[in-house]
Each structure stands twice: as structure tokens, then as C-alpha cells.
Design an enzyme around this catalytic site. Structure first.
Site, mmCIF file in Angstrom:
data_model
loop_
_atom_site.group_PDB
_atom_site.id
_atom_site.type_symbol
_atom_site.label_atom_id
_atom_site.label_comp_id
_atom_site.label_asym_id
_atom_site.label_seq_id
_atom_site.Cartn_x
_atom_site.Cartn_y
_atom_site.Cartn_z
ATOM 1 N N HIS A 489 0.834 -1.211 0.000
ATOM 2 C CA HIS A 489 0.000 0.000 0.000
ATOM 3 C C HIS A 489 0.867 1.259 0.000
ATOM 4 O O HIS A 489 0.726 2.131 -0.859
ATOM 5 C CB HIS A 489 -0.910 -0.027 1.237
ATOM 6 C CG HIS A 489 -1.718 1.217 1.421
ATOM 7 N ND1 HIS A 489 -3.054 1.291 1.094
ATOM 8 C CD2 HIS A 489 -1.388 2.455 1.870
ATOM 9 C CE1 HIS A 489 -3.501 2.506 1.333
ATOM 10 N NE2 HIS A 489 -2.517 3.241 1.821
ATOM 11 N N GLU A 490 1.776 1.325 0.955
ATOM 12 C CA GLU A 490 2.603 2.539 1.062
ATOM 13 C C GLU A 490 3.506 2.678 -0.153
ATOM 14 O O GLU A 490 3.783 3.782 -0.619
ATOM 15 C CB GLU A 490 3.432 2.512 2.353
ATOM 16 C CG GLU A 490 2.608 2.539 3.633
ATOM 17 C CD GLU A 490 1.576 3.663 3.693
ATOM 18 O OE1 GLU A 490 1.794 4.723 3.067
ATOM 19 O OE2 GLU A 490 0.536 3.476 4.344
ATOM 20 N N HIS A 493 1.753 4.496 -2.824
ATOM 21 C CA HIS A 493 1.876 5.961 -2.714
ATOM 22 C C HIS A 493 3.213 6.418 -3.299
ATOM 23 O O HIS A 493 3.304 7.430 -3.987
ATOM 24 C CB HIS A 493 1.813 6.398 -1.252
ATOM 25 C CG HIS A 493 0.439 6.346 -0.637
ATOM 26 N ND1 HIS A 493 -0.644 6.997 -1.177
ATOM 27 C CD2 HIS A 493 -0.015 5.752 0.497
ATOM 28 C CE1 HIS A 493 -1.710 6.794 -0.399
ATOM 29 N NE2 HIS A 493 -1.355 6.040 0.619
ATOM 30 N N HIS A 496 3.083 6.388 -6.955
ATOM 31 C CA HIS A 496 2.295 7.543 -7.416
ATOM 32 C C HIS A 496 3.210 8.772 -7.502
ATOM 33 O O HIS A 496 3.235 9.485 -8.501
ATOM 34 C CB HIS A 496 1.142 7.767 -6.426
ATOM 35 C CG HIS A 496 0.102 8.748 -6.875
ATOM 36 N ND1 HIS A 496 -0.939 9.133 -6.072
ATOM 37 C CD2 HIS A 496 -0.056 9.441 -8.027
ATOM 38 C CE1 HIS A 496 -1.704 10.004 -6.716
ATOM 39 N NE2 HIS A 496 -1.185 10.216 -7.908
HETATM 40 ZN ZN LIG Z 1 -2.491 5.299 2.225
#
Ligand SMILES: [Zn+2]
Length: 706
Positions: A489-490, A493, A496
Site C-alpha cells: 500500500h505505502e 503511494h 504515485h
Molecule cells: Zn495510504
């Protein structure tokens, strides 16, 4: 640049400003890197003050420019301004979140209100606002690019939202409110951190560890030793320490004790109690919203730069998901009660039993034992798996930076350079994986520097931070499946941020709408369970063999397991957040409000909110996630829909969908997120994919997340 926290011109400019290494432009390889080798807590305050003073002078020059306002001399000039403060703020943020001690806390308490006042000084500069408004008004006729138009809109909207159109008295009151709030936010998060740091349960007898896997025992032994209690075992008052204990410990009384310690953070009646802080925060937020012309704080937060646009639409989504989630919890509890009864435990399932019996249900229903999975979940291998994903999907190559080439703020931090397939530098990735005292709990990403190109090609620097328990020296760190999901998940980011391909820093990378920013990260969690990752990287720490297909099949079968618990635990927090901020002009007793609202919602008694109000850092340690915790569900609605874009095509590694995803991520906030998503998917996302993902019934007339 648009700074979330920006400054007071301070008359007493620090004498050592010249000698303060935090003020200098970053030097070294990769277009400059943060000077952690020279950073010291003592430098933070003078550097912040000098940075603010410099930025105010820059803003004054822009506001008083004799030339007529243009995009270049106003908006682009603002993007160029505040560079020193931006760099200092990055280092300050790292100290706050990962090296927090008494000295840092003293700086935070002093600087938070000053930074708030500084920010107001900029947004309340009426000459500056007039110029921004003129550029904004002329945006369709002045030959601006689409990105420049969007940036002009963003500046104009942010200034209006921050009170730029108010009269003098109202501006003054607004600034007072912001400064008071900044102080209260600091107090709130410091109270939670203090309870997390100070709270501990020591266990003397090995018998009390019954049920705990060896890795958990080792972590607890390390924790006790770090607190000077060698030979004992410690449950620290953090999620990463308490949750495994709740899953595995056979000792029910100790489970209850640990659970109570954890859910009472910020709610213990002493000097760290947050209840009155919350009441004051809510009052000030309600007053500020009215001053700015909004009915409530929720309306102020959710309008404009979000995808939901109104709190009502956010509530509509949450209320569509809540009843099926609660119904699922009742089924889950019935399954657990059956096991407890069969064991003749003579108990009724309580909140400190949920994780423990859920684990037993999982074993019996899916024959899946988390301890069978963990030996395959080596942190360093999974990190390599993430790199593989980044290469296959985005063409990013990760290469470790030679230790010593780039300074780090703690010996546990490591750095990688990221290159595109042609070998051009994309950016740097810093990784700070382990829990330690003074580091805030949870996991997060931040950008030390965002990508930009309007004044030269600047490459981004991003970081991932988590709180894995560092095991014995020399032994691999084994993590849970859930932790591995968080890791991906991190990293989502971070990808992104690394994908960013824009001109202006204020719209770069993850600087997108709050209810959109979790979509890329939640989406990339899905790649963990692909055979390509598991077969190559989920390798047993002793045998080196990949995780057996049978275990993977069980993990997949159990994917929707416990979804009632997870959804209700999260959604109760999100609903309380929104309802607290829709309550408007009333004096709120947080404990009472929480109790009564949960009763009205028919909250299952076997579950407690993921973040109870007195420890809800997302909502009360700053403005950003206030009336915004719904964002995770909103984003997951998009996530589920986007994942189906892959599964409907060639699967997770489909090159064409991957290319479109990278394009979507590269746009930052240069495009309205609803438009950007429509271009990726060919239509708006609906709720159906979300309900399928969680195993809930798909409603006939779906609410849409447009
Ligand atoms: Zn998050």
C-alpha cells in the site's frame, strides 16, 4: 509553492541563520539530497523562522509587483517562492514523525501556531489575492495550458477557502482560530504519543505467552530489553505490538488488559486526556466554517478539491455499505461463538476475543493458519517483490544507493535510486522500516521533494515508513500477510509520487484530492497476491521454497473473510468523524457523542472503532483528514472498480491497462480526478465492484462514486 503549513515574519531573525545548514540548498548527488548528516534539533526553530521570513519577503515582492498580474509573474512566481521553507519543513516533518523526543516536541509546541499564522499571512494578503483572482478570471482568454488553468483554479480556490474574501475583522478572527487550532492539534498528537510511549504491560512468566508465535515472542523480548527489563516480555501500547497479542494470546485476561490499554489512549482522565481538547477543536472548527460561509466544518472540508464534493454524497456511500457490513459481523460473531461454545470456554465474544476467535474460525473454515504464512513473508524479499511490480507495471528499476553516498537520519534507513528503462533518473526512494521510540505508529509515505519541470528538471524524493518489529540481529524480519499488504500500500503511494510527470510542484505526485489519493495505494495492494510475486518472493526463510500453492489458494479463499469486522471497525470511525463535523454549533462531549452515535448506528458490541475519538490522529492532529476519513472507502470504491479494469482485460500484468494506469498516476492534480478516472476506465466508477470485493450483496440501484 502552496504550503499546507506556511509563517510569521519574525523580527528577531536568528543570528545563526547564515550558519544554519538547514537553510542551504540541498547539495550532493541526485540533484541534491536532504542534509541529515548536518541536521540537529537545535537548527529547526531558527531555520523555520528564517524560511518563513524569506518566503514572506518573496510573497510581498509578488504582491507588490508594479507589472499587471500574469500567470508567470503571479502563479508561477508563487510556485518559485518558499523553497527554503519547503526544505526546512521537510526535515522538520521527519523529526516530528520519526525522531520525536522532548526537544522536538518543544519545537512543535512553539512553532505550530507560528506556522499557522504564517500561512494566514499569505492567504490573507489582499494585494496578492487580487492578482491571483485576476489571473484566474482571465484563465480562458490568456493562452494558458490546461495545467496552468488548473493551477490558477487551485490557487484561487485555496485562497477563497482560506478566507481571502473576508473583511479585516473576520480575517483577524480566522487567524486567531487557526493558531489556536494548531496548538490544540500538537497537544492532541503529543498526548496520544505519550500514552503510546509510556503504556506498557510487562510479562514475567513465559506461561502467559501461550499461543504466541516465536516471532511475536522475540519482538516482545526485544521490547522489554529496550525498556531495561531484560528477561521479560513487553506489550507496548502500539497497534503493531497489541494486535498480534490479541490474535494469538490464549490468556484472555491479558488480552483484555492489553485491549483496554490500547483503546483508552488519550482517554485516561490525566494530563494526556484528549476529551476537552477535542471539544475545543470542534467548537473552533464550527466557528471557522461559519465565518467562511459554510454550514459546518464537514461542508467546508468536503467541498471543492475532493471527488465527493459534498458530505451528503460521502454519507450516502458510507450508509450504503454500513448495513451489509453490520449484518456480516453478526454472522462472523455467530461463527466465533460456536467455536467458543465447542471449546466449552463459557464466554460470550467480547471485543478482546474478536481477533483471537476470528483466527480460529479462519483455521477451521479455510484451514488457514497465519503462522503457516508468516515464515514466507520475509520483509526484504517482499521489498524485492515490490521492485519487480514497479518494473513490470511502470518500467521503474530500483538500485541500492551505496551506503554513505546519501546521508540518512537513522542507521536503519536505506536509500534506492529509481531509473526508467533508458537509465534516466526518476527519483530516490528512502525506506525506514522499523519501529522505535519517538516514531509515530502506523505506516506512511511522504515526499521529501516533489517532481517539477517548469524551471528545470527536478526529480522527486519519496520515502516509505513503517513500524515492523526488528527481530534478532542477523535474522530475517518476518511480517504478517496484513503487514505485507500495508507494505505494498505505502509503496503504491511512493509509485504515485515517482510516476509524476507535470510542470508545477503544487499539482505534482500525490498532491491530489484527499478522497482520491488512497486509490493508487489501495489498488497496488492487489499485486501482493499474484502468483508472479508470491512464487518469486514469498520464500520460506529457512528452506527458501516458495509459498505452496495450497496456502495461496487458502489465502485467496479466505480473502473476504472477516470483512464484516474490518469494514465496521473502519466505517464506525469514518461515520463518527463525519457526524462530529456535521454537528455544527453544539458543544460536544466526545465520549458521550461517540457512545450515543454508536448506539444509534447499532454498532455491534463486539467491535470497537479502529480509532476511538480521543486517539483519532487522522482527524484531530491536523485538518487534513478531518471530515475526511471516509476517503478510504471512497477511494476503495474506485480501487475495486479499477482492479476490475485489469481482471476484465488480460489480468494484473496487462500491459495496456498498466500503461493507462501509469498515465493516470503521472497527472497528479493537473486534471479533475473524476475526469482523469473516466479517461482511464471509459466510465465513472460504481459501487458494485466494491461490494463484490468485500463479499457483500450488490445493491440493485447502485450509488455511484462519481
Ligand atoms: Zn495510504
Amino acid at each position: 509553492m502552496l504550503l499546507a503549513a506556511s509563517v510569521t515574519a519574525n523580527a528577531d531573525m536568528p543570528e545563526n541563520a547564515q550558519a544554519n545548514p538547514l537553510l542551504a540548498p540541498w547539495t550532493g548527488p541526485y540533484g541534491g539530497v536532504p542534509p541529515f548528516d548536518k541536521a540537529k534539533v537545535d537548527y529547526l526553530k531558527p531555520a523555520l523562522e528564517a524560511g518563513m521570513a524569506q518566503n514572506l519577503a518573496e510573497v510581498d515582492r509578488i504582491a507588490n509587483d508594479p507589472a499587471a498580474p500574469t500567470f508567470e509573474n503571479t502563479i508561477a512566481a508563487m510556485e518559485r517562492a518558499g523553497r527554503t521553507l519547503d526544505r526546512v519543513g521537510t526535515v522538520y516533518g521527519i523529526y516530528s514523525s520519526t525522531l520525536n523526543d522532548d526537544a522536538v516536541q518543544a519545537v512543535e509546541r512553539e512553532m505550530a501556531p507560528k506556522l499557522a499564522a504564517f500561512s494566514d499571512q499569505i492567504t490573507q494578503n489582499s494585494k496578492l489575492f487580487e492578482r491571483i483572482a485576476k489571473v484566474y478570471d482571465a484563465r480562458e482568454t490568456s493562452g494558458l495550458t490546461a495545467e496552468q488553468k488548473r493551477l490558477a483554479w487551485l490557487y484561487y480556490t485555496n485562497f477563497v477557502r482560506a478566507g481571502a474574501k473576508l473583511d479585516g475583522d473576520a480575517k483577524k478572527r480566522l487567524s486567531e482560530i487557526n493558531q489556536k487550532l494548531a496548538g490544540l492539534y500538537t497537544q492532541f498528537s503529543q498526548n496520544v504519543l505519550k500514552d503510546e510511549n509510556d503504556g506498557v504491560i510487562f510479562i514475567d512468566s513465559e506461561a502467559d505467552l501461550a499461543g504466541l508465535p516465536q516471532a511475536v515472542r522475540d519482538g516482545m523480548a526485544q521490547g522489554a530489553e529496550a525498556r531495561g527489563q531484560k528477561g521479560k516480555w513487553a506489550i507496548s501500547n502500539t497497534r503493531s505490538s497489541v494486535e498480534p497479542f490479541l490474535v494469538y494470546a490464549d490468556n484472555r485476561a491479558l488480552r483484555e488488559k492489553a485491549w483496554r490499554m490500547f483503546i483508552m489512549r488519550g482517554d485516561n482522565g490525566g494530563p494526556t486526556d484528549n476529551n476537552s481538547t477535542i471539544t475545543q477543536i470542534l467548537q473552533l472548527r464550527a466557528e471557522r466554517a461559519r465565518l467562511l460561509g459554510y454550514p459546518t466544518h464537514a461542508h467546508w472540508r468536503v467541498s471543492d478539491n475532493t471527488m465527493a464534493r459534498t458530505p451528503e454524497r460521502a454519507m450516502e456511500l458510507m450508509e450504503a455499505v454500513w448495513p451489509p457490513a453490520v449484518a456480516r459481523v453478526h454472522e462472523e460473531v455467530a461463527d466465533m461463538q460456536k467455536i467458543a461454545d465447542a471449546e466449552k470456554a463459557g464466554i460470550k465474544i467480547e471485543p478482546w476475543d474478536y481477533r483471537y476467535y476470528a483466527e480460529k474460525v479462519r483455521k477451521s473454515k479455510y484451514d488457514l493458519d497465519e503462522t503457516e504464512v508468516t515464515p514466507y513473508m520475509q520483509l526484504e524479499n517482499l521489498r524485492e517483490g515490490m521492485f519487480y511490480m514497479a518494473k513490470e507495471l511502470f518500467g521503474f528499476n530500483f538500485k541500492p544507493v551505496t551506503p554513505g553516498k546519501v546521508p540518512v537520519y537513522h542507521p536503519d534507513v536505506r536509500v534506492w535510486e529509481v531509473n526508467d528503462p533508458q537509465g534516466n533518473l526518476v527519483g530516490l526512494w528512502y525506506f525506514d522500516p522499523y519501529a522505535r521510540k519517538g516514531k509515530r505508529s502506523g505506516a506512511w509515505m511522504n515526499a521529501y521533494r516533489t517532481q517539477e519541470r517548469f524551471d528545470g528538471d527536478i526529480r522527486t524524493i519519496v520515502s516509505n515508513n513503517s513500524n515492523f518489529v526488528k527481530g534478532k540481529p542477523g535474522e530475517p524480519v518476518l511480517i504478517s500477510w496484513e503487514d505485507a499488504t500495508t507494505l505494498f500500500h505505502e509503496f503504491g503511494h511512493a509509485l504515485h509520487g515517482l510516476s509524476s510527470n507535470v510542470n508545477y510542484p503544487s499539482v505534482a505526485g500525490t498532491s491530489v484530492a484527499r478522497d482520491y489519493v488512497e486509490f493508487p495505494s489501495q489498488l497496488l495492494e492487489h499485486w501482493l497476491s499474484t502468483p508472479e510475486i508470491l512464487n518469486r518472493y514469498a520464500l520460506h526463510y529457512q528452506t527458501g521454497k516458495p509459498i505452496p500453492k495450497e496456502i495461496v489458494a487458502k489465502i485467496e479463499a479466505a480473502e473476504k473473510f472477516n470483512e464484516g469486522f474490518k469494514t465496521v471497525e473502519y466505517l464506525s470511525s469514518a461515520l463518527i468523524d463525519m457526524k462530529l463535523h456535521l454537528a455544527g454549533n453544539t458543544t460536544i462531549d466526545p465520549d458521550k457523542f461517540e457512545r450515543e452515535t454508536l448506539t444509534a448506528l447499532d454498532m455491534p458490541s463486539e467491535i470497537v472503532m479502529r480509532h476511538r475519538t480521543p486517539q483519532f490522529n487522522h482527524v484531530f492532529s491536523g485538518d487534513s483528514y478531518s471530515a475526511g476519513y471516509y476517503s478510504y472507502l471512497w477511494a476503495d470504491t474506485i480501487t475495486a472498480d479499477a482492479w476490475e479494469a485489469f481482471t476484465e482485460a488480460g489480468g494484473p500484468w496487462d500491459k495496456d491497462v498498466g500503461r493507462r494506469l501509469k498515465l493516470l498516476l503521472s497527472q497528479g492534480n493537473t486534471v479533475d480526478p473524476a475526469d482523469a478516472y473516466r479517461a482511464f476506465r471509459g466510465r465513472d466508477p460504481g459501487i458494485a465492484a466494491l461490494m463484490r470485493k468485500r463479499g457483500f450483496p450488490v445493491p440493485q440501484a447502485p450509488a455511484t462514486a462519481k
